[in-house]
Every structure is written in structure tokens, then in C-alpha cells.
Design a protein around this motif. Structure first.
Motif, PDB file in Angstrom:
ATOM      1  N   ASP A 126      66.015  75.355  50.183  1.00 47.28           N
ATOM      2  CA  ASP A 126      66.645  74.465  49.206  1.00 47.28           C
ATOM      3  C   ASP A 126      68.144  74.708  49.091  1.00 47.28           C
ATOM      4  O   ASP A 126      68.936  73.758  48.989  1.00 47.28           O
ATOM      5  CB  ASP A 126      65.983  74.640  47.833  1.00 47.28           C
ATOM      6  N   ASP A 127      68.553  75.971  49.104  1.00 47.59           N
ATOM      7  CA  ASP A 127      69.977  76.284  48.979  1.00 47.59           C
ATOM      8  C   ASP A 127      70.763  75.717  50.163  1.00 47.59           C
ATOM      9  O   ASP A 127      71.883  75.217  49.998  1.00 47.59           O
ATOM     10  CB  ASP A 127      70.194  77.799  48.892  1.00 47.59           C
ATOM     11  N   TRP A 128      70.168  75.800  51.352  1.00 44.84           N
ATOM     12  CA  TRP A 128      70.864  75.276  52.526  1.00 44.84           C
ATOM     13  C   TRP A 128      71.005  73.755  52.444  1.00 44.84           C
ATOM     14  O   TRP A 128      72.059  73.211  52.758  1.00 44.84           O
ATOM     15  CB  TRP A 128      70.124  75.650  53.811  1.00 44.84           C
ATOM     16  N   PHE A 129      69.954  73.068  52.016  1.00 48.11           N
ATOM     17  CA  PHE A 129      70.035  71.611  51.918  1.00 48.11           C
ATOM     18  C   PHE A 129      71.096  71.193  50.892  1.00 48.11           C
ATOM     19  O   PHE A 129      71.805  70.198  51.085  1.00 48.11           O
ATOM     20  CB  PHE A 129      68.678  71.015  51.554  1.00 48.11           C
ATOM     21  N   ALA A 130      71.222  71.952  49.804  1.00 48.79           N
ATOM     22  CA  ALA A 130      72.266  71.652  48.817  1.00 48.79           C
ATOM     23  C   ALA A 130      73.652  71.866  49.429  1.00 48.79           C
ATOM     24  O   ALA A 130      74.567  71.055  49.234  1.00 48.79           O
ATOM     25  CB  ALA A 130      72.078  72.530  47.583  1.00 48.79           C
ATOM     26  N   ALA A 131      73.815  72.954  50.177  1.00 43.75           N
ATOM     27  CA  ALA A 131      75.098  73.223  50.837  1.00 43.75           C
ATOM     28  C   ALA A 131      75.403  72.139  51.869  1.00 43.75           C
ATOM     29  O   ALA A 131      76.553  71.697  52.009  1.00 43.75           O
ATOM     30  CB  ALA A 131      75.063  74.597  51.508  1.00 43.75           C
ATOM     31  N   ARG A 132      74.382  71.686  52.575  1.00 44.43           N
ATOM     32  CA  ARG A 132      74.552  70.633  53.588  1.00 44.43           C
ATOM     33  C   ARG A 132      75.103  69.352  52.966  1.00 44.43           C
ATOM     34  O   ARG A 132      76.054  68.759  53.482  1.00 44.43           O
ATOM     35  CB  ARG A 132      73.205  70.368  54.254  1.00 44.43           C
ATOM     36  N   GLU A 133      74.520  68.940  51.848  1.00 48.81           N
ATOM     37  CA  GLU A 133      74.978  67.707  51.197  1.00 48.81           C
ATOM     38  C   GLU A 133      76.404  67.856  50.686  1.00 48.81           C
ATOM     39  O   GLU A 133      77.204  66.926  50.752  1.00 48.81           O
ATOM     40  CB  GLU A 133      74.031  67.336  50.055  1.00 48.81           C
ATOM     41  N   HIS A 134      76.722  69.042  50.170  1.00 49.65           N
ATOM     42  CA  HIS A 134      78.084  69.301  49.691  1.00 49.65           C
ATOM     43  C   HIS A 134      79.086  69.196  50.835  1.00 49.65           C
ATOM     44  O   HIS A 134      80.165  68.589  50.697  1.00 49.65           O
ATOM     45  CB  HIS A 134      78.141  70.691  49.056  1.00 49.65           C
ATOM     46  N   LEU A 135      78.748  69.745  51.988  1.00 52.94           N
ATOM     47  CA  LEU A 135      79.656  69.719  53.134  1.00 52.94           C
ATOM     48  C   LEU A 135      79.831  68.307  53.677  1.00 52.94           C
ATOM     49  O   LEU A 135      80.946  67.905  54.044  1.00 52.94           O
ATOM     50  CB  LEU A 135      79.122  70.647  54.230  1.00 52.94           C
ATOM     51  N   LEU A 136      78.758  67.544  53.740  1.00 57.40           N
ATOM     52  CA  LEU A 136      78.868  66.173  54.232  1.00 57.40           C
ATOM     53  C   LEU A 136      79.771  65.336  53.324  1.00 57.40           C
ATOM     54  O   LEU A 136      80.543  64.499  53.801  1.00 57.40           O
ATOM     55  CB  LEU A 136      77.482  65.537  54.346  1.00 57.40           C
ATOM     56  N   LYS A 137      79.677  65.579  52.019  1.00 62.07           N
ATOM     57  CA  LYS A 137      80.564  64.873  51.092  1.00 62.07           C
ATOM     58  C   LYS A 137      82.015  65.268  51.340  1.00 62.07           C
ATOM     59  O   LYS A 137      82.923  64.424  51.333  1.00 62.07           O
ATOM     60  CB  LYS A 137      80.181  65.166  49.644  1.00 62.07           C
ATOM     61  N   LYS A 138      82.259  66.562  51.569  1.00 61.37           N
ATOM     62  CA  LYS A 138      83.614  67.023  51.862  1.00 61.37           C
ATOM     63  C   LYS A 138      84.159  66.350  53.122  1.00 61.37           C
ATOM     64  O   LYS A 138      85.336  65.966  53.187  1.00 61.37           O
ATOM     65  CB  LYS A 138      83.619  68.547  52.051  1.00 61.37           C
ATOM     66  N   ARG A 186      89.833  60.325  53.984  1.00 58.66           N
ATOM     67  CA  ARG A 186      90.905  59.721  53.184  1.00 58.66           C
ATOM     68  C   ARG A 186      91.897  60.765  52.680  1.00 58.66           C
ATOM     69  O   ARG A 186      92.969  60.415  52.210  1.00 58.66           O
ATOM     70  CB  ARG A 186      90.302  58.973  51.985  1.00 58.66           C
ATOM     71  N   ALA A 187      91.516  62.036  52.736  1.00 57.83           N
ATOM     72  CA  ALA A 187      92.373  63.107  52.224  1.00 57.83           C
ATOM     73  C   ALA A 187      92.993  63.872  53.400  1.00 57.83           C
ATOM     74  O   ALA A 187      92.891  63.469  54.556  1.00 57.83           O
ATOM     75  CB  ALA A 187      91.562  64.034  51.328  1.00 57.83           C
ATOM     76  N   ASN A 188      93.610  64.991  53.080  1.00 61.75           N
ATOM     77  CA  ASN A 188      94.241  65.847  54.081  1.00 61.75           C
ATOM     78  C   ASN A 188      93.177  66.774  54.679  1.00 61.75           C
ATOM     79  O   ASN A 188      92.681  67.662  53.986  1.00 61.75           O
ATOM     80  CB  ASN A 188      95.346  66.669  53.420  1.00 61.75           C
ATOM     81  N   PRO A 189      92.812  66.605  55.946  1.00 64.12           N
ATOM     82  CA  PRO A 189      91.761  67.461  56.519  1.00 64.12           C
ATOM     83  C   PRO A 189      92.159  68.932  56.548  1.00 64.12           C
ATOM     84  O   PRO A 189      91.304  69.808  56.465  1.00 64.12           O
ATOM     85  CB  PRO A 189      91.564  66.897  57.925  1.00 64.12           C
ATOM     86  N   ARG A 190      93.485  69.194  56.658  1.00 69.27           N
ATOM     87  CA  ARG A 190      93.918  70.592  56.663  1.00 69.27           C
ATOM     88  C   ARG A 190      93.585  71.265  55.337  1.00 69.27           C
ATOM     89  O   ARG A 190      93.142  72.413  55.306  1.00 69.27           O
ATOM     90  CB  ARG A 190      95.422  70.669  56.931  1.00 69.27           C
ATOM     91  N   ALA A 191      93.839  70.571  54.221  1.00 70.52           N
ATOM     92  CA  ALA A 191      93.555  71.146  52.907  1.00 70.52           C
ATOM     93  C   ALA A 191      92.059  71.403  52.733  1.00 70.52           C
ATOM     94  O   ALA A 191      91.653  72.446  52.201  1.00 70.52           O
ATOM     95  CB  ALA A 191      94.072  70.213  51.813  1.00 70.52           C
ATOM     96  N   THR A 192      91.236  70.467  53.183  1.00 66.03           N
ATOM     97  CA  THR A 192      89.787  70.646  53.076  1.00 66.03           C
ATOM     98  C   THR A 192      89.331  71.803  53.949  1.00 66.03           C
ATOM     99  O   THR A 192      88.498  72.616  53.550  1.00 66.03           O
ATOM    100  CB  THR A 192      89.062  69.358  53.500  1.00 66.03           C
ATOM    101  N   MET A 193      89.899  71.898  55.145  1.00 69.30           N
ATOM    102  CA  MET A 193      89.561  72.993  56.056  1.00 69.30           C
ATOM    103  C   MET A 193      89.931  74.347  55.456  1.00 69.30           C
ATOM    104  O   MET A 193      89.148  75.300  55.490  1.00 69.30           O
ATOM    105  CB  MET A 193      90.297  72.779  57.378  1.00 69.30           C
ATOM    106  N   ALA A 194      91.130  74.436  54.876  1.00 70.56           N
ATOM    107  CA  ALA A 194      91.574  75.690  54.256  1.00 70.56           C
ATOM    108  C   ALA A 194      90.664  76.069  53.097  1.00 70.56           C
ATOM    109  O   ALA A 194      90.336  77.244  52.903  1.00 70.56           O
ATOM    110  CB  ALA A 194      93.017  75.549  53.781  1.00 70.56           C
ATOM    111  N   GLU A 195      90.239  75.065  52.323  1.00 69.77           N
ATOM    112  CA  GLU A 195      89.347  75.330  51.186  1.00 69.77           C
ATOM    113  C   GLU A 195      88.011  75.891  51.665  1.00 69.77           C
ATOM    114  O   GLU A 195      87.500  76.861  51.112  1.00 69.77           O
ATOM    115  CB  GLU A 195      89.121  74.043  50.402  1.00 69.77           C
ATOM    116  N   LEU A 196      87.445  75.287  52.718  1.00 68.89           N
ATOM    117  CA  LEU A 196      86.152  75.753  53.227  1.00 68.89           C
ATOM    118  C   LEU A 196      86.267  77.143  53.842  1.00 68.89           C
ATOM    119  O   LEU A 196      85.372  77.979  53.683  1.00 68.89           O
ATOM    120  CB  LEU A 196      85.603  74.763  54.254  1.00 68.89           C
TER     121      LEU A 196
END
Length: 228
Positions: free
Chosen positions: A88-100, A106-116
Motif C-alpha cells: 500500500d505504501d508503494w502504491f501511494a508513493a507511485r501516485e504521488h510521483l506520477l502527479k509530480k 508545466r513547471a520547472n523540471p529541475r526544481a521538481t527533480m531537486a525536490e525528489l
């Protein structure tokens, strides 16, 4: 399990058996429901009950029922390593990442990459760590906007869809290669961090079970669609 976990936490905090009203407050139910559930846990052998004097009374007085976890109950609430199969934890993380990834269009991919990168799971949780790294490697390719053999990097990645599990290993090399080809000197520190984590990614992939690898292949496909 919820009641047992709260019983274990309160028992550790107070270092003595716990009154059922304290459990009720933690779980958010009335005291009668808490008492009934703790008695069920007692029947299952994961909790035990005894009588104690109410706080502030040293002599004869009204006693109250208190509970403590048994050795079996303590073992059941002990943390366990992440399964190599998706949970269950992995599926929740998966959905969060797909949203990111969808937001990164539409956003800055570098900023998202640095955050992850700043919030990567520990390699001791190999499936979650590898899933987050797949998202980071794809974002890195989008950031680089390089050309590989005259093709856009995502057209090259599309070929990985038919590569199955072999595409998981190839992804790291493609992503790092795209960065080097982009002549992007403004993000050298980010690239260095990425290279460090790629080593962990390559070590973690062989640790995954069959279910974990299949889940990761499917995530790669879904992630590519999210970034299209």
C-alpha cells in the motif's frame, strides 16, 4: 493492529500498563469501544490485562483495568523491512510521483527533480527507492533537453517500453548521457548528486523480486505517459 500499535506506543511512553481511556483518546473512539477491542486483543494473546489502583491512591480504593502488550504483541508491532513486492505504501508513493511528473510538464523540471532528490527513500527500501529514482532520471532527461543520435531523449526512451526489465538498467545510462550531451554547466551540483544516487539505483535493482521489477517496469511506462 491500530489499537495494538497505540497500546505499544503508550506502554513505551509510560513504561507501565495503560488504561483503556488513554487508548480511546489516541484512536479517536469512545472508551467502551476501546475496552471491547482491547479485550479482543487479549483473547488473541497479543495483550494482557491487570488491575491497578487509580492514580493518586496509595491505600485501599477503587481499582481499574489496565492493559499491556504481550511478547507476541510487541513482535507484531515491531518495524519490518520493506517488502520487495509492492504494498500500500508503494502504491501511494507511485501516485504521488506520477502527479509530480504531470505537474512538471508545466513547471520547472529541475526544481521538481531537486525536490525528489532531497527526499529520496533509503536504499534499504529498494522498491520505493528505485521507483523514485526512475522519476528523477526521467525528469533529468526532460531538464537536459539533449539529442541522442539525432532523436529527442523521450523518443529514445519510448524504445524502452518494448525492452521490458532491461529498460530499467538502460534508463540510468541514457539519463546521465543526456545530461553530458546538453552542455549544461549551471546544474553541475545537481548532476553530481544524481550520479551518486545512480550508483545506489544500480545496486538496488538486483535486490528486487519478480513482483517488484514488474511493478517498476509498469511505473516506467506510466511515468513516460505522464511526461508526454
Amino acid at each position: 493492529r491500530t489499537f495494538l500499535r497505540e497500546l505499544q506506543r503508550l506502554y513505551r511512553e509510560h513504561r507501565k500498563p495503560v488504561h483503556y481511556t488513554a487508548i480511546a483518546e489516541r484512536v479517536g473512539v469512545n472508551r467502551f469501544s476501546a475496552y471491547d477491542m482491547l479485550k479482543v486483543l487479549e483473547k488473541k494473546g497479543v495483550a494482557s490485562s491487570t488491575y491497578a489502583l487509580a492514580a493518586g491512591h496509595s491505600g485501599p480504593g477503587r481499582s481499574m483495568v489496565v492493559f499491556a502488550p504481550t511478547e507476541l504483541g510487541t513482535a507484531l508491532t515491531a518495524p519490518v523491512p520493506e517488502s520487495l513486492a509492492p504494498g500500500d505504501d508503494w502504491f501511494a508513493a507511485r501516485e504521488h510521483l506520477l502527479k509530480k511528473l504531470r505537474d512538471a510538464r508545466r513547471a520547472n523540471p529541475r526544481a521538481t527533480m531537486a525536490e525528489l532528490l532531497a527526499r529520496l527513500a533509503e536504499p534499504s527500501a529498494p522498491l520505493t527507492f528505485c521507483t523514485e529514482m526512475v522519476a528523477v532520471l526521467l525528469l533529468n532527461m526532460r531538464r537536459a533537453r539533449a539529442r541522442a543520435g539525432g532523436l529527442g531523449p523521450f523518443r529514445v526512451l519510448a524504445a524502452l517500453r518494448s525492452a521490458g526489465e532491461g529498460g530499467l538498467e538502460a534508463l540510468a545510462g541514457l539519463s546521465i548521457g543526456a545530461t553530458l550531451a546538453s552542455d549544461d554547466d549551471t546544474s553541475s551540483s545537481l548532476t553530481e548528486r544524481l550520479v551518486d544516487h545512480v550508483r545506489g539505483y544500480q545496486r538496488s535493482l538486483p535486490r528486487l523480486g519478480d513482483e517488484g521489477r514488474q511493478a517498476l517496469v509498469q511505473f516506467l511506462e506510466d511515468a513516460l505517459e505522464a511526461l508526454d
